[in-house]
Motif scaffolding. Sequence first.
Motif, PDB file in Angstrom:
ATOM      1  N   SER A 186       0.736 -20.315  31.606  1.00  0.00           N
ATOM      2  CA  SER A 186      -0.359 -20.759  30.969  1.00  0.00           C
ATOM      3  C   SER A 186      -0.765 -19.448  29.876  1.00  0.00           C
ATOM      4  N   LEU A 187      -0.156 -18.448  30.103  1.00  0.00           N
ATOM      5  CA  LEU A 187      -0.533 -17.334  29.054  1.00  0.00           C
ATOM      6  C   LEU A 187       0.574 -17.717  27.819  1.00  0.00           C
TER       7      LEU A 187
ATOM      8  N   VAL B   1       1.676 -20.806  27.264  1.00  0.00           N
ATOM      9  CA  VAL B   1       1.157 -21.873  26.196  1.00  0.00           C
ATOM     10  C   VAL B   1       0.189 -21.411  25.599  1.00  0.00           C
ATOM     11  N   ALA B   2      -0.671 -20.281  26.010  1.00  0.00           N
ATOM     12  CA  ALA B   2      -1.737 -19.870  25.084  1.00  0.00           C
ATOM     13  C   ALA B   2      -1.110 -19.398  23.836  1.00  0.00           C
TER      14      ALA B   2
ATOM     15  N   TRP C 131      -8.814 -14.357  23.140  1.00  0.00           N
ATOM     16  CA  TRP C 131      -8.715 -14.460  24.535  1.00  0.00           C
ATOM     17  C   TRP C 131      -7.272 -13.782  25.144  1.00  0.00           C
ATOM     18  N   SER C 132      -6.302 -14.187  24.450  1.00  0.00           N
ATOM     19  CA  SER C 132      -4.950 -13.886  24.734  1.00  0.00           C
ATOM     20  C   SER C 132      -4.312 -12.426  24.127  1.00  0.00           C
TER      21      SER C 132
ATOM     22  N   VAL D  67      -9.931 -18.288  18.518  1.00  0.00           N
ATOM     23  CA  VAL D  67     -10.500 -18.241  19.965  1.00  0.00           C
ATOM     24  C   VAL D  67      -9.082 -18.160  20.833  1.00  0.00           C
TER      25      VAL D  67
ATOM     26  N   PHE E 210      -2.724 -10.002  26.467  1.00  0.00           N
ATOM     27  CA  PHE E 210      -1.424 -10.127  27.137  1.00  0.00           C
ATOM     28  C   PHE E 210      -0.469 -10.516  26.016  1.00  0.00           C
TER      29      PHE E 210
END
Lengths: 94, 545
Positions: B368-369, B371-372, B214-215, B210, B218
């Motif tokens: 946040s990106l 961290v993801a 989502w990432s 997941v 990026f």
Amino acid sequence: MNHLIATLPYILFSLVIIGVLAYSDPRRRQLHQKVSGKTTRAGLPLAARKALAWSLALPFIPMALTGNVAGMLMYAGALTVIGWLVTEIPASVI
Amino acid sequence: MSNVTESQPRSKAKALLNLHSWSGIALGMLLYAVIFTGTVAVVSDEVGEWSNSNQHQQLLATQNVDEVLSQLAAQTNSDYLEEISAYEDHRQNLVFFFHTHRQNPDGVMDEYGVQYKVNANGNIVQQQEGFGSDIYAQDDSYALSRFLVSIHTELHLPAPWGLILTGMLGLAMLIAAVSGFMMHRHLFTDLFTIRKQRDGKSLKRDSHTVAGTWSIPFAILLAFTGSFFSFATAFGLPAMAIVAFGGDQEAMMHTLVGEQQHKSKAPQPSASVNTMLSDAVSRQSAVPTFIAISHWGTESASMMAFFMPSDGEVGFAQLVYNATNGDFVEFKPQVGTVPSTGSVIMSLIYPVHFGTFAGFMSKIIWISLGVASCYVTVTGLQLYAFRNEKQASGWRWFSRLCVWGFCGLPLCSLSSALAFFVSGALVANQSVWTPLAFVLAAAMVSILALTVKSIVRLQNLLLASNGLLCLLLPVIRYLTSEFGWLQAIEQGNVSLMFIDAVLLLCSGWCFHRIYVSSEAKQSNTNDADAIVHDESLNDTAGVAK
């Protein structure tokens, strides 16, 4: 600062849409029913879910028209992070 | 026949899985180090401000730069008037570097000259002569942010090997992202699903998938831009110099930067820097990050003001002035002398990679990106360790390695911040103690990883240390600077409050993880006790029968 303020409503919009998509996700619902044994959630038709998903691209139009390139990039990044974070919330909550 | 057609996609999926796994496993730990420090590097300016309990005073706009510059130029060797750069440092000083260009002992073209640090009252507080790279490497005000950024860019390996390695890590991330995207058959149907295990924990595979899904856009973007940075510096520019300029790097830089190679040195008084600065400020509605003045006091004098991206833009802006009369000349392209697509792309790469295009908000999103991406790396390696550990107990070392890296790196980084403050308070060399503390902490963590038998205990120990340091650092920062939140609120110092708040949040998360871990352990113990109790009851019943 103006372009930041202009981007914020779109980010909030994406939060709502992703929340609805997560809430109405069939697999997530299935998982929730399996764990809780309840069938409380109403699903959305596939066509409606697709329309909602495509609506996430709508904010790019006004931002492109106003030349808010930074806003577009920021919105795309926020979409990614919000999607991940919303999915991480347990199925029993959303 | 159908078996053959079915086995083809299966073997393709297996090949993709192997490619995905090995690109992650082989370089996963180093990739985590680069992504983690990259996440910190997004706020490197804020870390610099926070570590010095400072806020930028926009001195380039408020000070009489022209007067100070003229005084300094009068007392400086005329050779160094070839170029003058000026910017504000993290300790409310204006830094002027009067320099020429020379080869440094490593054989690389470098800036050489004299650096002055001038305080808000116009007094010189520090003066140093030498190569630009050496002076910057010894600048204590940047010791912490410079150290953390350097791990991200070159893992503190000697040039060009560090850049080559980080470039390869970027490619490994690119391969992992693309292969992960290609091999997942239910990418969109699984986009919102994280299944739970019997003990209520999230399934590692789902968490990895997941976050990775989502990432992906990026991850590809950041991996590509990161690789570009590394390879452009390590390979690209030297190769271009050899192929197109016969090895003449200086000629190449003149072409890329867009300057004339031969300039007149005939003396001519220069225009007021203050006038040019105020014009630049009014054009961009912002204060320049730095200025560079070439050939001061000659008829070839020019000034370039460098700005971070302005409202709604993503790329940097460079304004060029004719410094003999103070006239605005042009918005200079990043590369070459005329606007081009290549120049636009070049000007986008840095802001897109570091998220520095829309102030604090874009930085928060980019963190946040990061961290993801860290989460994807961590869950990916943990998933591999977990699967192999179940199959063969000999793989337990991999789980230990994961704990060592994932919890150890933040601990070492926090230790270097602690050393920065303590050495500053003891008036010791912060540029030495900051990296040294990192190495000492790394040694301690390694010893613990080798000696503590239980992996869970090791993880909790490292988490507790991380939590404690996260909690202590804002306190130590306050004690060493006597600059608290009330003053920060009064001055609108968002950077300082943000970093303090993030540290406190991280501290809370660390202690929460320890609590969750101890609860899980307790629950497992209770389950085991219940099983033993049930078995003993059965035995008793059997005996009674």
